[in-house]
Design a protein around this motif. Structure first.
Motif, PDB file in Angstrom:
ATOM      1  N   ALA A  40      84.441  62.643  28.707  1.00 43.88           N
ATOM      2  CA  ALA A  40      85.104  63.675  27.904  1.00 43.88           C
ATOM      3  C   ALA A  40      86.613  63.427  27.838  1.00 43.88           C
ATOM      4  N   GLY A  41      87.166  62.817  28.896  1.00 41.09           N
ATOM      5  CA  GLY A  41      88.600  62.529  28.926  1.00 41.09           C
ATOM      6  C   GLY A  41      89.018  61.484  27.907  1.00 41.09           C
ATOM      7  N   GLY A  42      88.128  60.562  27.587  1.00 40.68           N
ATOM      8  CA  GLY A  42      88.418  59.588  26.546  1.00 40.68           C
ATOM      9  C   GLY A  42      88.915  58.238  27.026  1.00 40.68           C
ATOM     10  N   ASN A  43      89.199  58.080  28.300  1.00 41.89           N
ATOM     11  CA  ASN A  43      89.643  56.793  28.833  1.00 41.89           C
ATOM     12  C   ASN A  43      88.415  55.905  29.050  1.00 41.89           C
ATOM     13  N   VAL A  44      88.311  54.836  28.262  1.00 40.05           N
ATOM     14  CA  VAL A  44      87.102  54.008  28.261  1.00 40.05           C
ATOM     15  C   VAL A  44      86.894  53.314  29.604  1.00 40.05           C
ATOM     16  N   ASP A  45      87.942  52.732  30.166  1.00 37.80           N
ATOM     17  CA  ASP A  45      87.798  51.998  31.428  1.00 37.80           C
ATOM     18  C   ASP A  45      87.375  52.922  32.569  1.00 37.80           C
ATOM     19  N   GLN A  46      88.039  54.062  32.651  1.00 35.06           N
ATOM     20  CA  GLN A  46      87.704  55.017  33.706  1.00 35.06           C
ATOM     21  C   GLN A  46      86.288  55.566  33.507  1.00 35.06           C
ATOM     22  N   ALA A  47      85.919  55.813  32.250  1.00 39.65           N
ATOM     23  CA  ALA A  47      84.578  56.331  31.950  1.00 39.65           C
ATOM     24  C   ALA A  47      83.506  55.298  32.310  1.00 39.65           C
ATOM     25  N   ARG A  48      83.774  54.040  32.023  1.00 41.27           N
ATOM     26  CA  ARG A  48      82.804  52.990  32.335  1.00 41.27           C
ATOM     27  C   ARG A  48      82.596  52.880  33.839  1.00 41.27           C
ATOM     28  N   GLU A  49      83.693  52.899  34.574  1.00 40.13           N
ATOM     29  CA  GLU A  49      83.610  52.787  36.035  1.00 40.13           C
ATOM     30  C   GLU A  49      82.859  53.985  36.635  1.00 40.13           C
ATOM     31  N   ALA A  50      83.168  55.193  36.163  1.00 40.93           N
ATOM     32  CA  ALA A  50      82.510  56.398  36.681  1.00 40.93           C
ATOM     33  C   ALA A  50      81.030  56.411  36.318  1.00 40.93           C
ATOM     34  N   THR A  51      80.711  55.944  35.114  1.00 37.41           N
ATOM     35  CA  THR A  51      79.310  55.913  34.686  1.00 37.41           C
ATOM     36  C   THR A  51      78.514  54.925  35.520  1.00 37.41           C
ATOM     37  N   LEU A  52      79.082  53.747  35.776  1.00 38.19           N
ATOM     38  CA  LEU A  52      78.378  52.759  36.599  1.00 38.19           C
ATOM     39  C   LEU A  52      78.161  53.273  38.019  1.00 38.19           C
ATOM     40  N   MET A  53      79.124  54.019  38.537  1.00 39.88           N
ATOM     41  CA  MET A  53      78.980  54.594  39.876  1.00 39.88           C
ATOM     42  C   MET A  53      77.871  55.653  39.872  1.00 39.88           C
ATOM     43  N   ALA A  54      77.820  56.454  38.824  1.00 38.12           N
ATOM     44  CA  ALA A  54      76.776  57.476  38.715  1.00 38.12           C
ATOM     45  C   ALA A  54      75.405  56.830  38.588  1.00 38.12           C
ATOM     46  N   VAL A  55      75.312  55.754  37.819  1.00 35.63           N
ATOM     47  CA  VAL A  55      74.037  55.039  37.659  1.00 35.63           C
ATOM     48  C   VAL A  55      73.595  54.468  39.004  1.00 35.63           C
ATOM     49  N   ARG A  56      74.537  53.942  39.757  1.00 37.96           N
ATOM     50  CA  ARG A  56      74.226  53.375  41.073  1.00 37.96           C
ATOM     51  C   ARG A  56      73.655  54.455  42.003  1.00 37.96           C
ATOM     52  N   THR A  57      74.290  55.632  42.019  1.00 36.14           N
ATOM     53  CA  THR A  57      73.810  56.690  42.906  1.00 36.14           C
ATOM     54  C   THR A  57      72.464  57.246  42.426  1.00 36.14           C
ATOM     55  N   LEU A  58      72.249  57.296  41.113  1.00 34.33           N
ATOM     56  CA  LEU A  58      70.956  57.733  40.591  1.00 34.33           C
ATOM     57  C   LEU A  58      69.854  56.769  41.003  1.00 34.33           C
ATOM     58  N   ASP A  59      70.150  55.467  40.928  1.00 32.23           N
ATOM     59  CA  ASP A  59      69.160  54.468  41.344  1.00 32.23           C
ATOM     60  C   ASP A  59      68.821  54.604  42.831  1.00 32.23           C
ATOM     61  N   LYS A  60      69.841  54.812  43.651  1.00 28.16           N
ATOM     62  CA  LYS A  60      69.605  54.961  45.086  1.00 28.16           C
ATOM     63  C   LYS A  60      68.750  56.191  45.373  1.00 28.16           C
ATOM     64  N   ALA A  61      69.045  57.293  44.686  1.00 24.67           N
ATOM     65  CA  ALA A  61      68.274  58.522  44.893  1.00 24.67           C
ATOM     66  C   ALA A  61      66.822  58.324  44.458  1.00 24.67           C
ATOM     67  N   ALA A  62      66.603  57.571  43.381  1.00 23.31           N
ATOM     68  CA  ALA A  62      65.240  57.328  42.908  1.00 23.31           C
ATOM     69  C   ALA A  62      64.475  56.435  43.887  1.00 23.31           C
ATOM     70  N   VAL A  63      65.144  55.435  44.432  1.00 24.66           N
ATOM     71  CA  VAL A  63      64.498  54.535  45.390  1.00 24.66           C
ATOM     72  C   VAL A  63      64.132  55.284  46.673  1.00 24.66           C
ATOM     73  N   LYS A  64      65.015  56.191  47.099  1.00 33.44           N
ATOM     74  CA  LYS A  64      64.759  56.942  48.326  1.00 33.44           C
ATOM     75  C   LYS A  64      63.700  58.021  48.136  1.00 33.44           C
ATOM     76  N   GLY A  65      63.352  58.322  46.886  1.00 38.42           N
ATOM     77  CA  GLY A  65      62.356  59.347  46.632  1.00 38.42           C
ATOM     78  C   GLY A  65      62.938  60.737  46.497  1.00 38.42           C
ATOM     79  N   VAL A  66      64.257  60.847  46.443  1.00 41.34           N
ATOM     80  CA  VAL A  66      64.900  62.148  46.286  1.00 41.34           C
ATOM     81  C   VAL A  66      64.715  62.641  44.856  1.00 41.34           C
ATOM     82  N   LEU A  67      64.855  61.752  43.901  1.00 45.60           N
ATOM     83  CA  LEU A  67      64.629  62.059  42.491  1.00 45.60           C
ATOM     84  C   LEU A  67      63.427  61.268  41.997  1.00 45.60           C
TER      85      LEU A  67
END
Length: 89
Positions: A40-67
């Motif tokens: 929403a802020g519009g900074n592409v580099d910061q958004a890309r980095e934050a999105t990749l971090m969120a994807v990483r944590t989502l993957d970990k949660a799915a592997v652990k069986g939390v999600l």
């Protein structure tokens, strides 16, 4: 309250699992909020980095069986779609 030894052990183990799952779920939600805010802020580099971090944590949660894996995939898809629209503009 439970009377059997196995039931008491099950109560203890369930509480440990609940606490561990809570950590993963909370971390996932936090990273997703950061990613949405960065997009929403519009900074592409910061958004890309934050999105990749969120994807990483989502993957970990799915592997652990939390999600459920489909739940994680759906959230990842929405984040990547929002990031793609930001990068296109």
């Amino acid at each position: 309250m439970a009377n059997h030894k196995s039931a008491l052990k099950r109560i203890r183990s369930n509480e440990k699992k609940r606490q561990r799952n809570r950590i993963f779920r909370s971390r996932t939600r936090t990273e997703m909020k950061k990613a949405h805010a960065a997009i929403a802020g519009g900074n592409v580099d910061q958004a890309r980095e934050a999105t990749l971090m969120a994807v990483r944590t989502l993957d970990k949660a799915a592997v652990k069986g939390v999600l459920h894996p489909n739940n994680a995939a759906r959230h990842k898809s929405h984040l990547m779609k929002a990031l793609a629209s930001l990068e296109a503009s």
